[in-house]
Design a protein around this motif. Structure first.
Motif, short mmCIF file in Angstrom:
data_model
loop_
_atom_site.label_atom_id
_atom_site.label_comp_id
_atom_site.label_asym_id
_atom_site.label_seq_id
_atom_site.Cartn_x
_atom_site.Cartn_y
_atom_site.Cartn_z
N LEU A 152 64.28 -54.24 55.89
CA LEU A 152 63.42 -54.32 54.78
C LEU A 152 63.73 -55.56 53.69
N GLU A 153 65.28 -55.59 53.61
CA GLU A 153 65.43 -56.55 52.96
C GLU A 153 65.18 -57.89 53.07
N ASN A 154 64.71 -58.28 54.50
CA ASN A 154 64.50 -59.56 54.86
C ASN A 154 62.58 -59.78 54.97
N SER A 155 62.11 -58.49 54.70
CA SER A 155 60.78 -58.46 54.59
C SER A 155 60.25 -58.69 53.33
N LEU A 156 59.24 -59.54 53.04
CA LEU A 156 58.72 -60.04 51.60
C LEU A 156 57.43 -59.25 51.55
N ILE A 157 57.25 -59.07 50.00
CA ILE A 157 55.96 -58.37 49.59
C ILE A 157 55.09 -59.44 49.46
N MET A 158 53.91 -59.78 49.95
CA MET A 158 53.09 -60.67 49.72
C MET A 158 53.69 -62.06 49.72
N GLY A 159 54.70 -62.10 50.62
CA GLY A 159 55.59 -63.44 50.47
C GLY A 159 56.07 -63.84 49.50
N LYS A 160 56.28 -62.87 48.36
CA LYS A 160 57.11 -63.35 47.39
C LYS A 160 58.41 -62.72 47.10
N ARG A 161 58.63 -61.24 47.13
CA ARG A 161 60.02 -60.63 46.80
C ARG A 161 60.13 -59.73 48.03
N PRO A 162 61.27 -59.34 48.41
CA PRO A 162 61.76 -58.38 49.25
C PRO A 162 61.26 -57.13 49.18
N ILE A 163 61.09 -56.44 50.07
CA ILE A 163 60.89 -54.95 49.80
C ILE A 163 61.94 -54.09 48.94
N ILE A 164 63.14 -54.51 49.62
CA ILE A 164 64.59 -53.93 49.03
C ILE A 164 65.27 -55.15 48.61
N ASP A 165 65.47 -54.96 47.53
CA ASP A 165 66.40 -56.07 46.58
C ASP A 165 67.91 -56.21 47.31
N PRO A 166 68.15 -57.35 48.02
CA PRO A 166 69.54 -57.41 48.56
C PRO A 166 70.62 -57.20 47.39
N SER A 167 70.52 -57.59 46.17
CA SER A 167 71.29 -57.34 45.38
C SER A 167 71.81 -56.09 44.85
N LYS A 168 70.63 -54.96 45.28
CA LYS A 168 71.07 -53.77 45.02
C LYS A 168 72.20 -53.00 45.88
N HIS A 169 72.42 -53.66 47.17
CA HIS A 169 73.50 -53.00 47.91
C HIS A 169 73.36 -51.81 48.52
N VAL A 170 71.99 -51.57 49.02
CA VAL A 170 71.81 -50.24 49.48
C VAL A 170 72.44 -49.69 50.50
N TRP A 171 72.74 -50.54 51.66
CA TRP A 171 73.57 -50.18 52.66
C TRP A 171 74.79 -49.68 52.48
N PRO A 172 75.65 -50.36 51.54
CA PRO A 172 77.06 -49.92 51.18
C PRO A 172 77.11 -48.65 50.43
#
Length: 264
Positions: free
Chosen positions: A32-52
């Motif tokens: 999801l972090e590597n998937s983009l919404i309409m080619g613009k922004r990721p579905i999950i923002d990597p800066s949020k550090h969701v997995w940790p």
């Protein structure tokens, strides 16, 4: 008692499922972090550090399930040692009848747990693969949930009332359920969450096969006195004035069961 043992097995299966979950969820988060919404922004923002932030909760869940499974297993053992004599109070020294009652108890427990595992598989299938399912397949998956509820209820009623035709119908329904699960595995092979679906489906198929075997054994035992013993607790409650405590020896179950006439 059989259902308590089944609950221990059920918790063990959940523990195994929870052990697989972190790896699968990590893959989903990265995807999801590597998937983009309409080619613009990721579905999950990597800066949020969701997995940790999620990983500690998942690891804690594994620990809680492990401790809970151990506690339930210990309590089940203590209950068995405390109330094992109740089985004897029902079937006495009749080994054959004890086996029949034991088989019926296993069958009822398996029917209940089959439903939970099948429901878990269907929910996960719908959530994980809804985007590749056709409308017909999606509707079929929803319908199977309601059919499974009906089958579970009727299976217990038919077995306790020694309904042969009904139990044979239930066995046929379980064969269809096994076929549906096998079809689902073939249909969904290769998707990202296939491992978890395969684990759930594999456990469910194994339990349903065991259910079919015990159902056939129950069929063999029908019309051989099993119904009287299956309803002995209810009969005892009526005899003892709604006292469902089987430890009340004022009205032993043996008084409620048919006896052979002996001649001097």
């Amino acid at each position: 008692m059989i259902q308590i043992v089944g609950l221990c097995i059920y918790n063990l299966a959940l523990l195994i499922y929870a052990a697989f979950q972190p790896g699968q969820l990590k893959k989903s988060v990265v995807s999801l972090e590597n998937s983009l919404i309409m080619g613009k922004r990721p579905i999950i923002d990597p800066s949020k550090h969701v997995w940790p932030r999620v990983e500690p909760a998942l690891l804690a869940l594994i620990g809680i399930l492990a401790v809970g499974t151990g506690m339930i297993s210990f309590i089940a053992y203590k209950l068995h040692t405390e109330f094992a004599w109740l089985v004897y109070s029902i079937v006495h020294a009749d080994i054959k009848m004890k086996r029949k009652v034991f088989t019926l108890q296993i069958y009822v427990a398996l029917v209940k747990f089959d439903f939970f595992f099948l429901l878990g598989f269907l929910v996960q299938k719908i959530v994980s693969t809804g985007y590749i399912m056709t409308d017909v397949e999606f509707g079929l998956s929803i319908a199977v949930i309601f059919i499974a509820v009906l089958v579970a209820l009727l299976a217990i009623v038919f077995a306790r009332n020694e309904n042969k035709a009904g139990t044979i119908t239930i066995v046929a329904a379980y064969f269809m359920n096994v076929g549906y699960l096998v079809y689902s595995l073939i249909r969904l092979s290769g998707i990202g969450d296939f491992l978890m679906l395969a684990v759930f489906a594999g456990i469910t198929i194994a339990m349903m096969i065991c259910t079919i075997v015990t159902a056939v054994l129950c069929l063999v035992h029908f019309n051989k006195g099993l119904k009287v013993y299956a309803h002995s607790q209810e009969l005892l409650a009526i005899k003892a004035g709604k006292d469902t405590d089987l430890r009340n020896t004022a009205h032993p179950i043996s008084q409620l069961l048919p006896r052979r006439m002996t001649l001097d």
